[in-house]
Design a protein around this motif. Structure first.
Motif, PDB file in Angstrom:
ATOM      1  N   GLN A  34       0.825  -1.202   0.000  1.00  0.00           N
ATOM      2  CA  GLN A  34       0.000   0.000   0.000  1.00  0.00           C
ATOM      3  C   GLN A  34       0.865   1.260   0.000  1.00  0.00           C
ATOM      4  N   SER A  35       1.961   1.237   0.757  1.00  0.00           N
ATOM      5  CA  SER A  35       2.861   2.384   0.779  1.00  0.00           C
ATOM      6  C   SER A  35       3.479   2.628  -0.594  1.00  0.00           C
ATOM      7  N   VAL A  36       3.909   1.558  -1.253  1.00  0.00           N
ATOM      8  CA  VAL A  36       4.479   1.673  -2.596  1.00  0.00           C
ATOM      9  C   VAL A  36       3.413   2.141  -3.589  1.00  0.00           C
ATOM     10  N   PHE A  37       2.211   1.589  -3.480  1.00  0.00           N
ATOM     11  CA  PHE A  37       1.094   1.990  -4.343  1.00  0.00           C
ATOM     12  C   PHE A  37       0.828   3.492  -4.220  1.00  0.00           C
ATOM     13  N   ARG A  38       1.005   4.019  -3.021  1.00  0.00           N
ATOM     14  CA  ARG A  38       0.766   5.447  -2.775  1.00  0.00           C
ATOM     15  C   ARG A  38       1.931   6.318  -3.227  1.00  0.00           C
ATOM     16  N   ASN A  39       3.163   5.861  -3.011  1.00  0.00           N
ATOM     17  CA  ASN A  39       4.329   6.727  -3.188  1.00  0.00           C
ATOM     18  C   ASN A  39       5.176   6.452  -4.428  1.00  0.00           C
ATOM     19  N   LYS A  40       5.245   5.191  -4.883  1.00  0.00           N
ATOM     20  CA  LYS A  40       6.134   4.840  -5.997  1.00  0.00           C
ATOM     21  C   LYS A  40       5.444   3.869  -6.955  1.00  0.00           C
ATOM     22  N   PRO A  41       4.221   4.136  -7.404  1.00  0.00           N
ATOM     23  CA  PRO A  41       3.476   3.124  -8.174  1.00  0.00           C
ATOM     24  C   PRO A  41       4.077   2.811  -9.534  1.00  0.00           C
ATOM     25  N   GLU A 102      -8.927   3.034  -2.237  1.00  0.00           N
ATOM     26  CA  GLU A 102      -8.219   3.076  -3.525  1.00  0.00           C
ATOM     27  C   GLU A 102      -7.283   1.877  -3.679  1.00  0.00           C
ATOM     28  N   PHE A 103      -6.561   1.562  -2.604  1.00  0.00           N
ATOM     29  CA  PHE A 103      -5.675   0.396  -2.659  1.00  0.00           C
ATOM     30  C   PHE A 103      -6.473  -0.884  -2.806  1.00  0.00           C
ATOM     31  N   LEU A 126      14.864 -17.693 -10.883  1.00  0.00           N
ATOM     32  CA  LEU A 126      13.474 -17.277 -10.957  1.00  0.00           C
ATOM     33  C   LEU A 126      13.428 -15.778 -10.748  1.00  0.00           C
ATOM     34  N   THR A 127      12.907 -15.048 -11.739  1.00  0.00           N
ATOM     35  CA  THR A 127      12.867 -13.600 -11.660  1.00  0.00           C
ATOM     36  C   THR A 127      11.473 -13.086 -12.000  1.00  0.00           C
ATOM     37  N   PHE A 128      11.187 -11.902 -11.483  1.00  0.00           N
ATOM     38  CA  PHE A 128       9.909 -11.234 -11.702  1.00  0.00           C
ATOM     39  C   PHE A 128      10.207  -9.771 -12.015  1.00  0.00           C
ATOM     40  N   GLU A 129       9.651  -9.251 -13.087  1.00  0.00           N
ATOM     41  CA  GLU A 129       9.894  -7.867 -13.480  1.00  0.00           C
ATOM     42  C   GLU A 129       8.580  -7.162 -13.746  1.00  0.00           C
ATOM     43  N   GLY A 130       8.508  -5.880 -13.344  1.00  0.00           N
ATOM     44  CA  GLY A 130       7.302  -5.117 -13.620  1.00  0.00           C
ATOM     45  C   GLY A 130       7.127  -3.987 -12.636  1.00  0.00           C
ATOM     46  N   ALA A 131       5.883  -3.469 -12.562  1.00  0.00           N
ATOM     47  CA  ALA A 131       5.576  -2.384 -11.632  1.00  0.00           C
ATOM     48  C   ALA A 131       5.771  -2.864 -10.204  1.00  0.00           C
ATOM     49  N   TRP A 132       6.402  -2.027  -9.405  1.00  0.00           N
ATOM     50  CA  TRP A 132       6.781  -2.423  -8.041  1.00  0.00           C
ATOM     51  C   TRP A 132       5.611  -2.972  -7.225  1.00  0.00           C
ATOM     52  N   PRO A 133       4.439  -2.308  -7.199  1.00  0.00           N
ATOM     53  CA  PRO A 133       3.372  -2.845  -6.339  1.00  0.00           C
ATOM     54  C   PRO A 133       2.923  -4.248  -6.736  1.00  0.00           C
TER      55      PRO A 133
END
Length: 430
Positions: A34-41, A102-103, A126-133
């Protein structure tokens, strides 16, 4: 109560998927999300699996097809109505509506993004890439899948009675630990064992055993699904991921030095009370506290997660005293590699000097040491970390250099900027 041995003997993963829900994860991941969604989406992040126990060659133990099935199953999951209602309506840390509308709207529509899997030198990459949230929510389920698939591989050749005896011995082992903990006055302890658990069913059993055996001394579990089902507190605050990514985004040395405090400033905007817990060791506890702004000393407490735990607690006590705070009013949470003997030792050393709490992880939910030949079920050190943010590598120095990670040149730069000198290496057990 579930007959775990019979369930294992009859294992069909479509009946018992390793990860059953998007909230079969640690509570701190949802708070941080939720913090990332708010500050660094819009930050783009890469997470990668890192097996610190090189002698455990996972790709030779765990079938790739079965691993892909489990990962694909996780990608099919979404929040159920009951899970959404619990998150939207439950009280966490004394606060209602911890998660914003919103979250929650975003989370209810989420499906986890794709993964990339390769085999190299007996290990899975094993890797995962994309938007931080989105990507950050892969960490806990990915670890849980690999840990349980390894357990299932070892158990696959065992007969019905052998499994019954194995789990009876493991239950006895845990109950004896609980018996020792029961003697500690004013104990506060939580389950932190999701990421490296033996299995979901076993973690659920451990939580029930702790609840019955310890009563009010058992303060909750980090696992949100188990917390919801067993009606216990969901426990967790924040982790190294936040300062690692914020620091990677810094453009200058000055911004880098300020990044760990920017993380906590953003956190303070959202949370109060027992959620204001400092995790100081990402780039060295001593320097972090020396440079800490005055507003941070008013936070509720500190979590000790690397290095010698007693040294870390003594450092925190001195810092509070130097800043005019009463350590007896502060909370110290120990959470690194704990088992009963270390809990007893730390409880005796710090009770009465600070408020003491314990986050008991792997050796609560995955201590099968000595129960099968060749220690085939002994826990090992598997992590899934953010390794890049917007194309820049992340770094973790830790108070234990054996937990450090990052490219050599960047590690050297971070040590210079954060003035990290000699560190004592400690064995990383789990």
């Amino acid at each position: 109560m579930v007959d775990i041995a019979t369930r294992v003997y009859n294992h069909k993963w479509k009946i018992d998927p390793i990860v059953r829900s998007l909230i079969d994860t640690d509570f701190y991941k949802l708070l941080m999300c939720q913090s990332v969604f708010r500050n660094k989406p819009d930050t783009r992040v890469t997470f990668s699996l890192i097996n610190r126990s090189k002698d455990v060659r996972l790709a030779e133990l765990v079938d790739e097809g079965e691993l892909r099935e489990q990962l694909d199953h996780i990608r099919s999951l979404s929040l159920s109505r009951g899970e959404s209602t619990w998150m939207r309506g439950n009280t966490f840390y004394g606060k209602r509506q911890m998660f914003t509308p919103e979250f929650m709207d975003w989370f209810e529509a989420l499906r986890l993004p794709p993964y990339h899997l390769e085999v190299r030198d007996g290990q899975y990459e094993l890797t995962f890439e994309g938007a931080w949230p989105e990507v950050m929510l892969w960490e806990i389920p990915a670890l849980a899948v690999l840990m349980e698939l390894r357990s299932r591989a070892v158990l696959a050749g065992m007969g019905r009675f052998e499994l019954q005896v194995l789990y009876a011995r493991a239950m006895t082992k845990l109950w004896e630990k609980i018996g020792r903990l029961r003697t500690l006055p004013n104990l506060k302890i939580a389950d932190f064992g999701t990421r490296r658990r033996h299995s979901f069913l076993w973690q659920d059993w451990c939580v029930q055993a702790m609840e019955e055996g310890l009563g009010n001394a058992f303060v909750g579990t980090s696992n949100c699904l188990i917390a919801m089902r067993r009606e216990v507190e969901a426990i967790g605050t924040n982790a190294h991921e936040l300062p690692m990514v914020y620091s990677a985004l810094a453009q200058t040395d000055e911004e880098l030095l300020a990044a760990p405090y920017k993380v906590l400033s953003d956190w303070q905007d959202e949370h109060d009370g027992n959620l204001r817990i400092i995790l100081p060791d990402t780039y060295g506890t001593q320097g972090f506290l020396q440079r800490a702004p005055d507003w941070l000393v008013g936070w509720t407490g500190i979590r000790i997660d690397s290095g010698d735990p007693a040294t870390g607690a003594e450092t925190a006590i001195r810092w509070w005293q130097e800043r005019g705070e009463d350590p007896k009013q502060k909370l110290v949470i120990f959470s690194d590699g704990l088992d009963v003997a270390k809990i007893e030792e730390l409880h005796a050393q710090f009770s009465g000097r600070v408020k003491v709490s314990f986050g008991w992880g792997t050796l609560l939910t995955n201590d099968f040491r000595g129960l099968v030949p060749n220690e085939g079920l002994a826990p090992f050190s598997l992590v899934c970390k953010a390794v890049a943010a917007d194309g820049r590598p992340t770094v973790k120095l830790s108070d234990n250099p054996n937990k450090a990670m990052g490219p050599g040149l960047e590690v050297a730069r971070y040590k210079r900027v954060f003035e990290v000198g000699h560190q004592n290496a400690m064995e990383v057990l789990v």
